[in-house]
Design a protein around this motif. Structure first.
Motif, mmCIF file in Angstrom:
data_model
loop_
_atom_site.group_PDB
_atom_site.id
_atom_site.type_symbol
_atom_site.label_atom_id
_atom_site.label_comp_id
_atom_site.label_asym_id
_atom_site.label_seq_id
_atom_site.Cartn_x
_atom_site.Cartn_y
_atom_site.Cartn_z
ATOM 1 N N ALA A 257 2.523 3.387 -10.758
ATOM 2 C CA ALA A 257 2.587 1.856 -10.808
ATOM 3 C C ALA A 257 1.402 1.078 -10.706
ATOM 4 C CB ALA A 257 3.485 1.321 -9.690
ATOM 5 N N SER A 258 1.257 0.080 -11.308
ATOM 6 C CA SER A 258 0.325 -0.922 -11.096
ATOM 7 C C SER A 258 0.798 -2.159 -10.615
ATOM 8 C CB SER A 258 -0.678 -1.300 -12.363
ATOM 9 O OG SER A 258 -0.001 -1.638 -13.445
ATOM 10 N N VAL A 259 -0.144 -3.293 -10.338
ATOM 11 C CA VAL A 259 0.614 -4.645 -9.742
ATOM 12 C C VAL A 259 -0.305 -5.688 -10.114
ATOM 13 C CG1 VAL A 259 1.014 -5.676 -7.506
ATOM 14 C CG2 VAL A 259 1.405 -3.398 -7.792
ATOM 15 N N ASP A 260 0.326 -6.512 -10.545
ATOM 16 C CA ASP A 260 -0.403 -7.868 -10.775
ATOM 17 C C ASP A 260 0.087 -8.661 -9.369
ATOM 18 O OD1 ASP A 260 -1.036 -7.560 -13.339
ATOM 19 O OD2 ASP A 260 0.705 -8.653 -14.244
ATOM 20 N N VAL A 261 -1.113 -9.280 -9.026
ATOM 21 C CA VAL A 261 -0.913 -10.036 -7.844
ATOM 22 C C VAL A 261 -1.167 -11.579 -8.082
ATOM 23 C CG1 VAL A 261 -2.298 -10.595 -5.353
ATOM 24 C CG2 VAL A 261 -2.301 -7.851 -6.433
ATOM 25 N N GLN A 262 -0.308 -12.172 -7.950
ATOM 26 C CA GLN A 262 -0.059 -13.669 -8.228
ATOM 27 C C GLN A 262 -0.533 -14.660 -7.033
ATOM 28 O OE1 GLN A 262 3.869 -13.809 -9.930
ATOM 29 N NE2 GLN A 262 2.959 -13.198 -11.877
ATOM 30 N N GLY A 263 -1.430 -15.251 -7.335
ATOM 31 C CA GLY A 263 -1.987 -16.388 -6.167
ATOM 32 C C GLY A 263 -1.282 -17.717 -6.444
ATOM 33 N N PHE A 264 -0.945 -18.509 -5.700
ATOM 34 C CA PHE A 264 -0.338 -19.692 -5.572
ATOM 35 C C PHE A 264 -1.056 -20.843 -4.494
ATOM 36 C CE2 PHE A 264 2.887 -16.843 -7.300
ATOM 37 C CZ PHE A 264 3.409 -17.827 -8.502
ATOM 38 N N ALA A 265 -0.857 -22.006 -4.854
ATOM 39 C CA ALA A 265 -1.492 -22.996 -4.147
ATOM 40 C C ALA A 265 -0.383 -24.129 -3.948
ATOM 41 C CB ALA A 265 -2.770 -23.632 -4.422
ATOM 42 N N LYS B 60 0.865 -1.229 -0.013
ATOM 43 C CA LYS B 60 -0.022 -0.014 -0.036
ATOM 44 C C LYS B 60 0.837 1.372 -0.012
ATOM 45 C CE LYS B 60 -3.098 2.685 2.634
ATOM 46 N NZ LYS B 60 -3.694 2.991 4.125
ATOM 47 N N ALA B 61 2.030 1.241 0.950
ATOM 48 C CA ALA B 61 2.864 2.488 0.980
ATOM 49 C C ALA B 61 3.623 2.574 -0.398
ATOM 50 C CB ALA B 61 3.723 2.250 2.093
ATOM 51 N N TYR B 62 3.987 1.619 -0.856
ATOM 52 C CA TYR B 62 4.605 1.738 -2.304
ATOM 53 C C TYR B 62 3.922 2.246 -3.287
ATOM 54 C CZ TYR B 62 7.316 0.712 -6.452
ATOM 55 O OH TYR B 62 7.811 0.541 -7.665
ATOM 56 N N LEU B 63 2.664 1.647 -3.216
ATOM 57 C CA LEU B 63 1.608 2.243 -4.438
ATOM 58 C C LEU B 63 1.068 3.732 -4.166
ATOM 59 C CD1 LEU B 63 -0.376 -0.991 -5.141
ATOM 60 C CD2 LEU B 63 1.382 -0.185 -6.635
ATOM 61 N N THR B 64 1.133 4.091 -2.997
ATOM 62 C CA THR B 64 0.742 5.277 -2.752
ATOM 63 C C THR B 64 1.763 6.490 -3.016
ATOM 64 O OG1 THR B 64 -0.541 4.753 -0.735
ATOM 65 C CG2 THR B 64 0.121 6.879 -0.575
ATOM 66 N N GLY C 179 -7.668 1.452 0.451
ATOM 67 C CA GLY C 179 -7.604 2.721 -0.103
ATOM 68 C C GLY C 179 -6.734 2.718 -1.555
ATOM 69 N N VAL C 180 -6.338 1.458 -2.105
ATOM 70 C CA VAL C 180 -5.605 1.453 -3.216
ATOM 71 C C VAL C 180 -6.818 1.435 -4.567
ATOM 72 C CG1 VAL C 180 -4.148 0.306 -4.921
ATOM 73 C CG2 VAL C 180 -3.586 0.354 -2.454
ATOM 74 N N ASP C 181 -6.511 2.109 -5.520
ATOM 75 C CA ASP C 181 -7.288 2.105 -6.622
ATOM 76 C C ASP C 181 -7.630 0.849 -7.288
ATOM 77 O OD1 ASP C 181 -8.960 2.446 -8.977
ATOM 78 O OD2 ASP C 181 -7.855 4.452 -9.536
ATOM 79 N N PRO C 182 -8.817 0.007 -7.229
ATOM 80 C CA PRO C 182 -8.791 -1.429 -7.973
ATOM 81 C C PRO C 182 -8.571 -1.477 -9.415
ATOM 82 C CG PRO C 182 -10.996 -0.678 -7.665
ATOM 83 C CD PRO C 182 -10.030 0.524 -6.905
#
Length: 394
Positions: A322-330, A313-317, A358-361
């Motif tokens: 910048a935008s971020v891909d959130v990668q999920g794993f199992a 959150k702090a980094y994106l603020t 508070g990050v823009d989706p």
């Protein structure tokens, strides 16, 4: 996945073995001996009395004392002593008192267990008993000596379980005297040397032995299930112990390797002299040093991963472009299809938390990557590392 499969196989084998055994192979543990006693009333055949020798109907006293041994839950035998006292009624012409003493050996059947009373009650039972014995009548009013007789015995005993050591008995027994020379009043009468009487008594069974349950109330199938459950628990503990041993060793090796690799990566990044601190952080994030972790088969972020959420959150603020891909794993436990869906849900869960923070989706993209096959799937600790979400900054 192997652990679950192994556990399933062992449970099936244990269950098949336990239920494939017949009763002779199953080590049933129940008490077999009991001491029994009862007191009540007696009723004689009226045709065995001559005129003027009438008896009280019913008569008092009847006493029955015995020692019973059960071979299993359904069959046994008992030796019992019987005392009866026959007295003249108020309308009898002759006052008399006659006593009969006898012993008998009887076979016992647990009718309640044969009829499966346990399917509807755990406290009521029914025993059947029959056998033969000897005894004698003592006529107080005349001096004729003892009148020795043979006995044929049969009856039913209703049971009420009071505890594992005690049961209340309501017994009804018929005794036929063979070769009885006189009537119950001592009178001479021709009744073909056959007479009889019925005893109704109330008494107790006191169960003896070190085991918890007596054969009267022992449920073999229930005990088999308990043994099976215990075996399954032991198997689970053994598998867990083996798994934990492997995990401890592999986790220590993996942790040391991770520390060594981290030290090398940091040294390499320092030597690269990144253009800015933000670029340096971006490279660390993209290399997987910031991760969010989940419990087994869960999409709820572990509390220890809150700092990773705050960091992103702090980094994106600070870096608004910048935008971020959130990668999920199992981990590798479960099918590929299921793990793909689980990894997507984990990525969605992280995106939701960042959005709520508070990050823009529109700056966040959730991607399910499925199974992480880079870890040792036989290690519990390594599989925990695989249950995560990472970030790719763009």
């Amino acid at each position: 996945m192997k652990k679950k499969f192994l556990l399933f196989v062992l449970i099936c084998i244990s269950g098949s073995y336990a239920f494939a055994q017949d009763d002779s192979e199953f080590e049933a543990e129940f008490n077999k001996w009991s001491i029994e006693g009862g007191v009540g009333l007696t009723k004689q055949w009226q045709r065995t009395f001559s005129p003027g020798y009438y008896a009280v109907d019913p008569n008092f006293l009847a006493v029955d004392l015995g020692l019973r041994h059960m071979l299993d839950e359904k069959f046994g035998y008992k030796m019992n002593f019987v005392y009866n006292k026959f007295s003249a009624s108020s309308d009898a012409d002759i006052d008399y008192t006659t006593k009969q003493y006898g012993v008998a050996l009887e076979g016992v059947m647990n009718i309640g267990r044969m009829l499966h009373f346990e399917s509807w009650t755990k406290t009521l039972g029914l025993l059947g008993h029959a056998g033969a014995g000897v005894g004698y009548l003592d006529y107080d009013q005349i001096s004729v000596g003892k009148d020795w007789v043979g006995n044929v015995v049969g009856g039913l005993t209703a049971q009420i379980k009071l505890s594992n050591r005690l049961a209340l008995n309501l017994d009804g027994t018929y005794r036929a005297n063979i070769r009885q020379n006189r009537g119950f009043g001592g009178d001479e009468i021709d009744f073909n040397n056959l007479a009889g009487f019925f005893n109704g008594t109330v008494g107790l069974s006191v169960y003896l032995g070190k085991n918890k349950t007596h054969a009267d109330w022992y449920l073999r199938e229930d005990e088999k299930i308990k043994v099976l459950d215990s075996n399954v628990s032991n198997i689970e503990e053994r598998i867990q112990a083996v798994d934990d041993t492997k995990a401890e060793k592999s986790d220590l090796e993996q942790t040391q390797a991770d520390v060594d690799q981290l030290a090398k990566d940091v040294d390499a990044l320092k030597n690269q002299e990144p253009a800015s601190y933000d670029e340096f952080v971006k490279q660390l994030v993209n290399d997987g040093y910031i991760s969010v972790y989940f419990d087994f088969n869960s999409t709820k972020v572990q509390g220890s991963s809150t700092n990773s959420i705050n960091f992103m959150k702090a980094y994106l603020t600070k870096n608004t472009a910048a935008s971020v891909d959130v990668q999920g794993f199992a981990d590798e436990l479960g099918s590929d299809e299921y793990n793909q869906k689980l990894s997507q849900k984990r990525a969605d869960a992280v995106v939701k938390l960042l959005t709520e923070a508070g990050v823009d989706p529109s700056r966040l993209n959730a991607i399910g990557k499925g199974e992480d096959t880079s870890v040792d799937k036989s290690s519990a600790g390594a599989r925990q590392i695989a249950r995560r979400a990472t970030f790719i900054v763009k």
